[in-house]
Design a protein around this motif. Structure first.
Motif, PDB file in Angstrom:
ATOM      1  N   THR A  61     -31.489-136.170  42.449  1.00 13.53           N
ATOM      2  CA  THR A  61     -33.218-136.510  42.443  1.00 13.53           C
ATOM      3  C   THR A  61     -33.672-136.019  41.027  1.00 13.53           C
ATOM      4  O   THR A  61     -34.151-136.639  40.591  1.00 13.53           O
ATOM      5  CB  THR A  61     -33.635-135.911  43.598  1.00 13.53           C
ATOM      6  N   LEU A 101     -28.540-139.810  49.127  1.00 14.04           N
ATOM      7  CA  LEU A 101     -29.718-139.639  49.608  1.00 14.04           C
ATOM      8  C   LEU A 101     -30.601-139.307  48.308  1.00 14.04           C
ATOM      9  O   LEU A 101     -31.628-139.482  48.371  1.00 14.04           O
ATOM     10  CB  LEU A 101     -29.535-138.446  50.375  1.00 14.04           C
ATOM     11  N   GLY A 102     -30.117-138.392  47.427  1.00 12.75           N
ATOM     12  CA  GLY A 102     -30.839-137.964  46.186  1.00 12.75           C
ATOM     13  C   GLY A 102     -31.087-139.364  45.463  1.00 12.75           C
ATOM     14  O   GLY A 102     -32.389-139.341  44.774  1.00 12.75           O
ATOM     15  N   CYS A 116     -34.050-141.010  47.503  1.00 16.02           N
ATOM     16  CA  CYS A 116     -35.318-140.251  47.221  1.00 16.02           C
ATOM     17  C   CYS A 116     -35.961-140.557  45.858  1.00 16.02           C
ATOM     18  O   CYS A 116     -36.985-140.781  45.667  1.00 16.02           O
ATOM     19  CB  CYS A 116     -35.314-138.723  47.149  1.00 16.02           C
ATOM     20  N   ILE A 131     -37.315-144.287  46.070  1.00 15.71           N
ATOM     21  CA  ILE A 131     -38.604-144.227  46.651  1.00 15.71           C
ATOM     22  C   ILE A 131     -39.685-143.893  45.775  1.00 15.71           C
ATOM     23  O   ILE A 131     -40.654-144.654  45.783  1.00 15.71           O
ATOM     24  CB  ILE A 131     -38.680-143.318  47.918  1.00 15.71           C
ATOM     25  N   ALA A 144     -41.129-136.779  45.709  1.00 22.33           N
ATOM     26  CA  ALA A 144     -39.898-137.068  45.527  1.00 22.33           C
ATOM     27  C   ALA A 144     -39.036-135.913  45.519  1.00 22.33           C
ATOM     28  O   ALA A 144     -38.096-135.507  46.412  1.00 22.33           O
ATOM     29  CB  ALA A 144     -39.340-138.172  44.503  1.00 22.33           C
ATOM     30  N   LEU A 158     -39.506-133.861  48.729  1.00 26.16           N
ATOM     31  CA  LEU A 158     -38.813-134.459  49.658  1.00 26.16           C
ATOM     32  C   LEU A 158     -37.246-134.378  49.707  1.00 26.16           C
ATOM     33  O   LEU A 158     -36.765-133.902  50.806  1.00 26.16           O
ATOM     34  CB  LEU A 158     -38.986-136.087  49.680  1.00 26.16           C
ATOM     35  N   SER A 159     -36.707-134.319  48.505  1.00 26.01           N
ATOM     36  CA  SER A 159     -35.091-134.080  48.328  1.00 26.01           C
ATOM     37  C   SER A 159     -35.129-132.606  48.741  1.00 26.01           C
ATOM     38  O   SER A 159     -33.970-132.166  49.341  1.00 26.01           O
ATOM     39  CB  SER A 159     -34.825-134.031  47.016  1.00 26.01           C
ATOM     40  N   LEU A 215     -34.839-132.204  52.743  1.00 18.85           N
ATOM     41  CA  LEU A 215     -33.864-132.625  53.037  1.00 18.85           C
ATOM     42  C   LEU A 215     -32.827-131.560  52.845  1.00 18.85           C
ATOM     43  O   LEU A 215     -31.702-131.401  53.582  1.00 18.85           O
ATOM     44  CB  LEU A 215     -33.667-134.056  52.564  1.00 18.85           C
ATOM     45  N   THR A 268     -27.253-144.585  44.163  1.00 24.60           N
ATOM     46  CA  THR A 268     -27.094-144.885  45.816  1.00 24.60           C
ATOM     47  C   THR A 268     -25.904-145.684  46.165  1.00 24.60           C
ATOM     48  O   THR A 268     -25.139-145.395  46.991  1.00 24.60           O
ATOM     49  CB  THR A 268     -28.328-145.117  46.619  1.00 24.60           C
TER      50      THR A 268
END
Length: 741
Positions: free
Chosen positions: A71, A192-193, A196, A199, A211, A214-215, A218, A314
């Motif tokens: 991320t 997943l990174g 994020c 998004i 973001a 959020l990372s 998680l 991703t």
């Protein structure tokens, strides 16, 4: 490791010896998972539930590390823009954190005790995730820099532990799938990174700061997977299986935790590791070029739509995850076939990775398939390389090896980043990155050639680690024939000071309870040989064994703990300390065993009453003979298996030498073997059982002391640096034959 031989050569026919050697090698390789059986059971059948939990925990830990890093890399332009920083500043911080991980974190991880790896894993994983959560808490560059550097150190501390835990977590036959699954955790984190970041940029537009938050959340959740870890002994099930298969006894060397410098020396002396480190640079190069550069630089150049870079990462990570899952069973079959079969996967993975790298430059603007191809190749080579390298290294040295490989990987990534960025800036225009990536794929030739050499080296190196190589087999056969293990032996030792070689193919042995002299004119290499035997110098070639155990790469302090002590004539005493303080210094090698130290000191005072009368006198005020007595008292405190004495009678009066001779005989009568370097041939021959003569860095003669006393002409010739010229006195056959030396 020490091995109990089931038979001696006299019990076996000559034609049966190759078969016996092959069966020993097969038994050792089977114990470490190379069985030849390629029937692969299901994961749940092959691996106990406790081991499966460990692998799952390590996968989640790797995901927690990769997620916020991905991320951060993807959002670095947005982070710089939102905080009015430059992209170079953000990128420089990431680079500094990576360098700190390799230079500081990896060496410090060596201080973690083997039986505390699980606790350390939890601490490093959770704290690393918490720091990721706090990264954007304060919008100040100083805070961002501090948190990034802290995460770098935590990663450097944790990575060697996590990767060696993955290697030790399961039975050897299932290691390929175990390590593949932990690496798949890294791919999950990257996916997943990327999600994020996507998004934040192209999804609901929550901003780079949110973001990152959020990372971080998680990552903290994933890091709790470290709580699934349970402690496993260093090496896992492998050491016990080897002992059972080979009839081995506990290895005293393996029980000693090596220092970072000592372990590094041992690891880097293995040919497979040397070639493997080049392949780690290649993997880092591939990662730096295929992941860092296209994500940051191409996004800045607007050659990718906003947010597409995150989506590309991703997709590529997800595709690589699926591919690695599908090929894991094939990797396990390679492990079971032979070490060469697994090592062959490494150049294959590098070719795939660099092919993807080349296609990134040639096919634009679409890069998802190429990036997926580069990621698949890199991870395929990475899994095979981890298993190959760690399999040829003793368990206690594996954390160090992983630390060195981590530094090599980081170095490769940074090098690729610098090269491609420099080339693109130099060339300019729309074709800049196409040319840069095409050039970046050229090192594939060098990396491929080095990885091919690795394939040839891995088999012999594995056999050497297992103790079934030719040198060990020769040693064991000689021991079985003679019926005794030498307390100290050297075989085919070469040593050089820089470009000047001093020792040439030197071989010798000292048996238990024996007194041996090393004789020869000044400047022939006697003192240098003693320094090599004692661990003060490292040979360029050859093997040194102490009581049968290979100590070639063990440092001097560890050899003292294993039973070898050296006394240097004229330099065995600390002049500014009293006699009693000198004896206490000798006792430090016993650690905190104060009772043994006190007992040894009292024994020294009984054997050497002269120094007992001077216990409070400074060492510098003692006579030469008294200083030599004080040096000899070391043997009564440390109780070595062998005592090495350099220049025994240097500068001493004959009457003093006579007293010392009697004391040396007393030490020998207590069971201590003695190796003496002595200028006076008559003194030596009247003291020892056997002697070696050196000339120009070579052993030119080995014989019985009593026999030599009956041949004064031969003694004179040898003492003056001549060579024996009779059939009975040929230059020593010891180094040329299969003796225990």
């Amino acid at each position: 490791m020490s091995r109990s031989l089931p038979t001696s050569p006299t019990d076996v026919g000559v034609e049966e010896i190759p078969t016996l050697e092959a069966s020993v090698r097969d038994a050792a390789r089977t114990a470490v998972g190379i069985s030849g059986d390629i029937t692969i059971p299901k994961w749940k059948v092959a691996v106990p539930s406790s081991a499966r939990r460990r692998v799952l925990g390590l996968s989640l830990v790797n995901a927690s590390v990769a997620l916020p890093l991905t991320t951060l890399l993807l959002l670095s332009p947005e982070i710089a823009r939102d905080n009015n920083w430059t992209t170079t500043t953000v990128g420089g911080t990431i680079i500094a954190a990576a360098i700190l991980a390799g230079l500081v974190g990896a060496p410090l991880s060596d201080r973690v005790p083997f039986n505390r790896r699980t606790a350390a894993s939890v601490i490093f994983a959770v704290n690393s995730a918490v720091f990721a959560l706090l990264m954007n808490l304060i919008p100040a560059f100083g805070w961002f820099l501090l948190v990034a550097l802290a995460r770098g150190v935590l990663f450097g501390l944790g990575a060697p532990i996590w990767r060696t835990l993955a290697f030790d977590s399961t039975v050897p036959e299932a290691r390929a799938r175990a390590i593949a699954r932990t690496h798949m955790g890294t791919l999950i984190g990257s996916a997943l990174g990327g999600a994020c970041a996507w998004i934040a940029i192209a999804g609901i537009d929550i901003g780079a700061g949110q973001a990152l938050l959020l990372s971080g959340i998680l990552a903290v959740v994933l890091s709790l997977g470290s709580l699934l870890l349970t402690e496993t002994k260093i090496g896992g099930a492998e050491p016990d299986r080897l002992r059972r298969a080979m009839g081995q006894v506990d290895d005293p060397v393996a029980g000693l935790r090596p220092s970072w410098s000592e372990s590094t020396l041992r690891v880097r002396s293995i040919p497979t590791v040397k070639f493997a480190l080049t392949s780690y640079v290649a993997i880092g190069w591939c990662a730096g070029a295929a992941l860092i550069v296209p994500v940051i630089r191409l996004a800045q150049a607007r050659e990718l739509k906003e947010g597409t870079a995150a989506l590309v990462i991703t997709i590529a990570s997800a595709v690589a995850f699926l591919t690695l899952y599908l090929v894991a069973r094939g990797l396990e079959k390679s492990v079971r076939r032979s070490p060469e079969a697994l090592a062959a996967v490494i150049p294959l993975g590098l070719i795939i990775g660099f092919a993807g790298l080349l296609l990134i430059g040639l096919v634009r603007p679409v890069i998802s398939p190429q990036l997926a191809l580069a990621t698949i190749g890199g991870f395929l080579a990475w899994v095979a390389l981890d298993i190959t390298m760690l399999s040829v290294i003793q368990p206690e040295d594996r954390p160090t090896a992983v630390g060195i490989s981590l530094f090599s990987t980081i170095g490769g990534s940074l090098l690729a980043l610098l090269v491609i960025s420099a080339l693109s800036s130099l060339i300019g225009g729309s074709a800049a990155y196409a040319v840069a990536f095409a050039v970046a794929s050229l090192p594939m030739i060098l990396f491929w050639r080095r990885s091919k050499k690795l394939i040839r080296a891995v088999g012999p190196d594995l056999d050497a680690r297992l103790g079934v190589d030719d040198e060990t087999q020769d040693f064991d056969e000689a021991v079985a024939e003679s019926g005794a293990v030498p307390v100290l032996s050297a075989r085919n030792i070469d040593f050089a000071y820089g470009s000047v070689q001093v020792l040439f193919d030197v071989s010798m042995r000292i048996n238990e309870g024996e007194m041996v002299a090393l004789l020869g004119p000044n400047g022939v290499g006697k003192t240098t040989l003693l320094r090599v035997l004692s661990g003060l110098e490292s040979p360029q070639a050859g093997v040194i064994r102490l009581a049968g155990d290979n100590v070639t790469d063990i440092n001097a302090s560890k050899r003292v703990a294993l039973g070898l002590s050296q006394i240097v004539g004229g330099n065995a005493v600390f002049g500014s300390m009293t006699v009693y303080e000198n004896l206490m210094m000798y006792g430090f090698s016993l650690g905190r065993d104060r009772a043994s130290i006190k007992e040894g000191i009292e024994e020294a005072f009984q054997v050497f009453p002269k120094i007992a009368d001077r216990r409070n006198q400074l060492g510098s005020t003692l006579s030469g003979g008294e200083q030599q007595m004080l040096g000899l008292s070391k043997a009564l405190i440390t109780k070595p298996k062998i005592l090495v004495v350099d220049e025994f009678s240097l500068g001493l009066a004959p009457i003093v030498v006579g007293e010392l001779l009697e004391m040396v005989r007393q030490l020998n009568a207590r069971g201590t073997a003695i190796l003496v370097v002595e200028q006076s041939v008559n003194v030596a021959l009247n003291l020892v059982d056997r002697c070696y003569f050196m000339e120009k860095g070579e052993i030119v003669y080995e014989g019985n002391a009593k026999d030599l006393l009956a041949q004064p002409e031969l003694v004179q010739a040898l003492s003056l640096g001549g060579h024996p010229n009779t059939a009975e006195s040929d230059p020593v056959t010891l180094a040329k034959s299969g003796s225990p030396a």
